[in-house]
Enzyme design. Structure first.
Site, PDB file in Angstrom:
ATOM      1  N   SER A   6       0.837  -1.197   0.000  1.00  0.00           N
ATOM      2  CA  SER A   6       0.000   0.000   0.000  1.00  0.00           C
ATOM      3  C   SER A   6       0.879   1.256   0.000  1.00  0.00           C
ATOM      4  CB  SER A   6      -0.962  -0.047   1.196  1.00  0.00           C
ATOM      5  OG  SER A   6      -1.996   0.904   1.062  1.00  0.00           O
ATOM      6  N   ASP A  63      -9.041  -4.889  -5.661  1.00  0.00           N
ATOM      7  CA  ASP A  63      -8.606  -3.890  -4.674  1.00  0.00           C
ATOM      8  C   ASP A  63      -9.527  -2.667  -4.759  1.00  0.00           C
ATOM      9  OD1 ASP A  63      -7.298  -2.047  -3.095  1.00  0.00           O
ATOM     10  OD2 ASP A  63      -5.338  -2.292  -4.052  1.00  0.00           O
ATOM     11  N   HIS A  66      -7.415  -5.603  -1.200  1.00  0.00           N
ATOM     12  CA  HIS A  66      -6.254  -4.747  -0.941  1.00  0.00           C
ATOM     13  C   HIS A  66      -5.256  -5.391   0.011  1.00  0.00           C
ATOM     14  CE1 HIS A  66      -3.999  -1.041  -0.857  1.00  0.00           C
ATOM     15  NE2 HIS A  66      -4.134  -0.917   0.458  1.00  0.00           N
TER      16      HIS A  66
END
Length: 422
Positions: A233, A327, A361
């Site tokens: 991320s 995601d 994600h």
């Protein structure tokens, strides 16, 4: 004969290792419900259950017996009772704060398929560990660095990796220490929201990360000439920025990262990269009050937003992009594809891009349950992360192997066990 539970390994196993589960002493074709539970360090309860029918000999082996419909999962899923764990508390995510202690998994065998199921027939506990015997955990407070180094057993030197998490801040250690179990010296590096580091994500200086790279390269237990970077991320775009501006990096793996600088100003010497613009009006809120933020960020290929695009062409390392195609945090697949195009347009080697349909994600090490939605520090409300539990679980298992193979291939020249050799 009373029912009994047999685990393999018997009493304890590493969290990312498969666990064999067998129930013996049931009646022929007896119907039972298996229920797992564990509590995290905050005391929050996670549970999953599967409905099963024993074989003709009264044995129930999860590697051979499929789960019947009506439970947390169905089909032949030997690890379903672990990856399907869900929190009792809404929007809660399973994390490991203290890697020196195990999670205690409880398994109960209950009569029938009722709701609630019938009487307790057997129960047992199993410890899921994070540190393999002999792995050393070394807190690092050198200069400005706030980190924890994990060193495998043996004499070394070992291939070195710096591990960065995302906007949650703090110092998550669990992925770094699990990776160290496989022969890597891994530095879990905090970059904000920890001890005397900045409290908020406003501005980052690459000199801090450069200090961490130099620390690793000078360490007697770290094999040179370069180190690897692993970022998830926000940690992903930080790793891409490190690879683009700093020396001493051989391989960079990014899990659902961005190819633009996101969320904070980035500085290095006299260079400033602004954060990618965003429009909160593009947040969608569903009926449950959960935000979908996938469309919030601007396109880094357009207009003034191009200033936020990380100059990947400056990097001298190999790249691996791990992408969850569902995601909902941001457009990870778009970022990986554009990063790949950008590198190749500048005469660089094509990066490895591994895409997982149905993965969201939070692609974590294997057997962490999928988190569909949780609080987002920057948004201030729960956001959806995407993913479908079974597909997401399979992605985590495969991605973990891909990441290890990538680093072994480029950091210590070992032949890879995977098929997609370069």
């Amino acid at each position: 004969m009373a029912a009994s539970i047999r685990f393999s390994p018997a009493a304890r196993s590493l969290f990312d290792e498969p666990l064999g589960i067998t129930v013996q002493g049931l009646g022929p074709r007896q119907q039972v419900t298996l229920r797992t539970s564990l509590r995290d360090e905050a005391g929050e309860l996670f549970q999953a259950h599967g409905r099963y029918q024993a074989a003709d000999d009264g044995e129930l082996d999860l590697a051979r017996c499929p789960a019947l419909p009506g439970g947390s999962f169905s089909g032949l899923e030997p690890m379903g009772l672990l990856w399907a764990l869900q929190p009792r508390k809404p929007f809660w995510r399973l994390v490991k704060k203290d890697v020196q202690t195990p999670f205690r998994l409880r398994l109960e065998v209950l009569e029938g398929h009722g709701d609630p199921p019938g009487q307790l027939l057997a129960q047992a506990e199993h410890e899921r560990l994070f540190l393999r015997d002999g792995v050393r955990r070394v807190p690092v407070r050198e200069g400005r660095i706030r980190a924890t180094l994990f060193l495998p057993p043996g004499n070394g030197p070992f291939p070195g990796i710096i591990d960065l998490y995302g906007t949650g801040g703090g110092l998550p250690e669990y992925r770094a220490c699990l990776l160290a179990n496989y022969g890597f010296a891994v530095l879990a590096l905090a970059f904000y929201g920890y001890e005397d580091l900045p409290k908020e994500m406003k501005e980052f200086h690459l000199e801090y990360f450069e200090e961490a790279i130099n620390y690793m390269l000078k360490h007697t237990q770290v094999k040179g000439p370069g180190v690897g970077l692993l970022g998830f991320s926000k940690g992903g775009d930080l790793c891409l920025s490190m690879a683009s501006f700093l020396k001493g990096i051989t391989a960079t793996a990014v899990i659902n990262g961005s190819v633009a600088n996101v969320g904070a100003v980035l500085r290095y010497k006299d260079i400033t990269i602004p954060p990618l613009g965003a429009d909160v009006k593009r947040i969608k809120i569903n009926k449950s009050g959960i935000a979908d933020i996938v469309d919030v960020l601007n396109n880094p290929l357009e207009g003034p937003n191009r200033r936020s695009f990380i100059p990947l062409e400056k990097a001298e390392c190999r790249f691996l992009f791990i992408v969850g195609q569902d995601d909902h945090n941001w457009k990870s697949e778009f970022f990986a594809v554009e990063g790949s195009k950008h590198l190749q347009a500048h005469g660089k080697e094509k990066p490895e891009v591994v895409c997982y349909p149905g993965a969201g994600h939070y692609i974590e090490p294997p057997f962490f349950p999928m988190c569909a939605a949780s609080m987002h520090l920057l948004v201030g409300k729960p956001v959806m992360w995407g993913g479908e539990p079974k597909a997401h679980s399979e992605a985590q298992r495969d991605a973990w192997q891909q990441i290890q193979a990538f680093f072994h291939r480029h950091l210590d020249g070992k032949p890879s066990g995977t098929t997609n050799k370069l």
